[in-house]
Scaffold this motif. Structure first.
Motif, mmCIF file in Angstrom:
data_model
loop_
_atom_site.group_PDB
_atom_site.id
_atom_site.type_symbol
_atom_site.label_atom_id
_atom_site.label_comp_id
_atom_site.label_asym_id
_atom_site.label_seq_id
_atom_site.Cartn_x
_atom_site.Cartn_y
_atom_site.Cartn_z
ATOM 1 N N PHE A 1 0.905 12.772 -9.396
ATOM 2 C CA PHE A 1 0.628 14.102 -8.848
ATOM 3 C C PHE A 1 1.891 14.936 -8.629
ATOM 4 N N HIS A 2 3.051 14.320 -8.870
ATOM 5 C CA HIS A 2 4.339 15.015 -8.748
ATOM 6 C C HIS A 2 4.519 15.652 -7.369
ATOM 7 N N LYS A 3 4.171 14.905 -6.357
ATOM 8 C CA LYS A 3 4.303 15.368 -4.980
ATOM 9 C C LYS A 3 5.487 14.662 -4.303
ATOM 10 N N ASN A 4 6.196 15.379 -3.477
ATOM 11 C CA ASN A 4 7.299 14.803 -2.713
ATOM 12 C C ASN A 4 6.764 14.296 -1.374
ATOM 13 N N VAL A 5 6.804 12.996 -1.187
ATOM 14 C CA VAL A 5 6.240 12.408 0.024
ATOM 15 C C VAL A 5 7.330 11.895 0.962
ATOM 16 N N ALA A 6 8.553 12.352 0.757
ATOM 17 C CA ALA A 6 9.670 11.899 1.592
ATOM 18 C C ALA A 6 9.433 12.220 3.068
ATOM 19 N N ARG A 7 8.691 13.284 3.332
ATOM 20 C CA ARG A 7 8.420 13.686 4.715
ATOM 21 C C ARG A 7 7.561 12.655 5.460
ATOM 22 N N LEU A 8 6.944 11.748 4.710
ATOM 23 C CA LEU A 8 6.087 10.725 5.311
ATOM 24 C C LEU A 8 6.847 9.447 5.655
ATOM 25 N N GLU A 9 8.157 9.468 5.471
ATOM 26 C CA GLU A 9 8.937 8.232 5.640
ATOM 27 C C GLU A 9 8.815 7.643 7.039
ATOM 28 N N ARG A 10 8.893 8.478 8.057
ATOM 29 C CA ARG A 10 8.781 7.963 9.423
ATOM 30 C C ARG A 10 7.418 7.324 9.660
ATOM 31 N N LEU A 11 6.402 7.926 9.089
ATOM 32 C CA LEU A 11 5.058 7.348 9.187
ATOM 33 C C LEU A 11 5.023 6.002 8.481
ATOM 34 N N SER B 1 0.835 -1.210 0.000
ATOM 35 C CA SER B 1 0.000 0.000 0.000
ATOM 36 C C SER B 1 0.868 1.257 0.000
ATOM 37 N N VAL B 2 1.925 1.217 0.798
ATOM 38 C CA VAL B 2 2.848 2.357 0.873
ATOM 39 C C VAL B 2 3.546 2.591 -0.467
ATOM 40 N N ILE B 3 4.009 1.509 -1.085
ATOM 41 C CA ILE B 3 4.692 1.614 -2.378
ATOM 42 C C ILE B 3 3.753 2.185 -3.436
ATOM 43 N N THR B 4 2.527 1.665 -3.468
ATOM 44 C CA THR B 4 1.549 2.131 -4.448
ATOM 45 C C THR B 4 1.219 3.607 -4.238
ATOM 46 N N PHE B 5 1.021 3.986 -2.977
ATOM 47 C CA PHE B 5 0.713 5.378 -2.657
ATOM 48 C C PHE B 5 1.869 6.298 -3.055
ATOM 49 N N THR B 6 3.097 5.872 -2.775
ATOM 50 C CA THR B 6 4.273 6.680 -3.103
ATOM 51 C C THR B 6 4.418 6.858 -4.610
ATOM 52 N N LEU B 7 4.240 5.775 -5.352
ATOM 53 C CA LEU B 7 4.330 5.853 -6.815
ATOM 54 C C LEU B 7 3.233 6.743 -7.387
ATOM 55 N N LEU B 8 2.035 6.633 -6.826
ATOM 56 C CA LEU B 8 0.906 7.433 -7.300
ATOM 57 C C LEU B 8 1.160 8.927 -7.067
ATOM 58 N N MET B 9 1.601 9.253 -5.863
ATOM 59 C CA MET B 9 1.829 10.653 -5.528
ATOM 60 C C MET B 9 3.017 11.235 -6.289
ATOM 61 N N THR B 10 4.039 10.399 -6.502
ATOM 62 C CA THR B 10 5.250 10.886 -7.175
ATOM 63 C C THR B 10 5.083 10.976 -8.688
ATOM 64 N N ALA B 11 4.575 9.906 -9.291
ATOM 65 C CA ALA B 11 4.500 9.843 -10.754
ATOM 66 C C ALA B 11 3.298 10.575 -11.333
#
Length: 205
Positions: A128-138, A116-126
């Motif tokens: 919506f072009h959003k940087n989700v690195a700040r969510l790493e600890r979560l 789920s995390v991988i899919t969400f990260t790919l979706l947001m990055t590819a």
């Protein structure tokens, strides 16, 4: 039926599951053997990530978390060998199977959350072009800590135990082979529902 199962298994044990037979050995060996190969591959990739210093990059760390989750799952699958040696109703068998069942459930959730995390990260990055690195600890908390917050529940009423071929949340009472209703409900609530919902959400993406 239980007596025939015990005879086929070459022991005095009489189980309720059609999987408590000699062919189970083949299933367990194939499953555990495949898990060993998977574990070695995960270790190889983890070593490469650190040797090549790729862990400094966020995306590579996401891959690292996936490899750690897959490694844990593989190690748990390897423990299925324990049922070949302790296929009875002794105290040792019960304890080992309960532990194996708990770890099996946790490792399932590791991978479920990780996908789920991988899919969400790919979706947001590819997309919506959003940087989700700040969510790493979560991400780390969700993948490796969150599954422990509720998967202890089947220890209530000893609901971890032999379930089909392996050890998991059991749905059968082995004293009279009747349905273990609490375990059956837990299978649905703690896995089936979440797995189905996650699968439906991940397939379109």
């Amino acid at each position: 039926m239980a007596e025939k199962v015990g005879e086929l298994n070459g022991s005095s044990y009489s189980g309720c599951s059609v999987f408590d037979t000699y062919p189970y050995v083949i299933v367990a060996v194939v499953s555990s053997g495949s898990a060993m190969v998977s574990a070695l591959c995960c270790i190889f990739v983890i070593c490469l990530i650190f040797l090549l210093k790729k862990h400094y990059f966020f995306i590579q760390r996401i891959i690292l978390y996936h490899c750690l989750a897959a490694l844990f799952r593989s190690l748990v699958l390897i423990t299925h060998f324990q049922r070949l040696k302790y296929n009875d109703e002794s105290e040792t068998s019960t304890i080992l199977c309960s532990i194996s069942g708990f770890l099996d459930q946790v490792s399932r959730w590791y991978l479920l959350v990780d996908y789920s995390v991988i899919t969400f990260t790919l979706l947001m990055t590819a997309v919506f072009h959003k940087n989700v690195a700040r969510l790493e600890r979560l991400y780390v908390v969700l993948i490796f800590i969150f599954p422990f917050t509720f998967n202890w529940i089947p220890f209530i009423n000893n609901s971890y135990g032999r379930s089909g071929v392996f050890c998991w949340i059991r749905n059968t009472n082995f004293d009279d082979c009747s349905q273990h209703k609490f375990g059956y409900i837990l299978q649905i609530v703690l896995w089936d529902v979440h797995f189905s919902i996650t699968l439906l959400l991940l397939v379109p993406t």
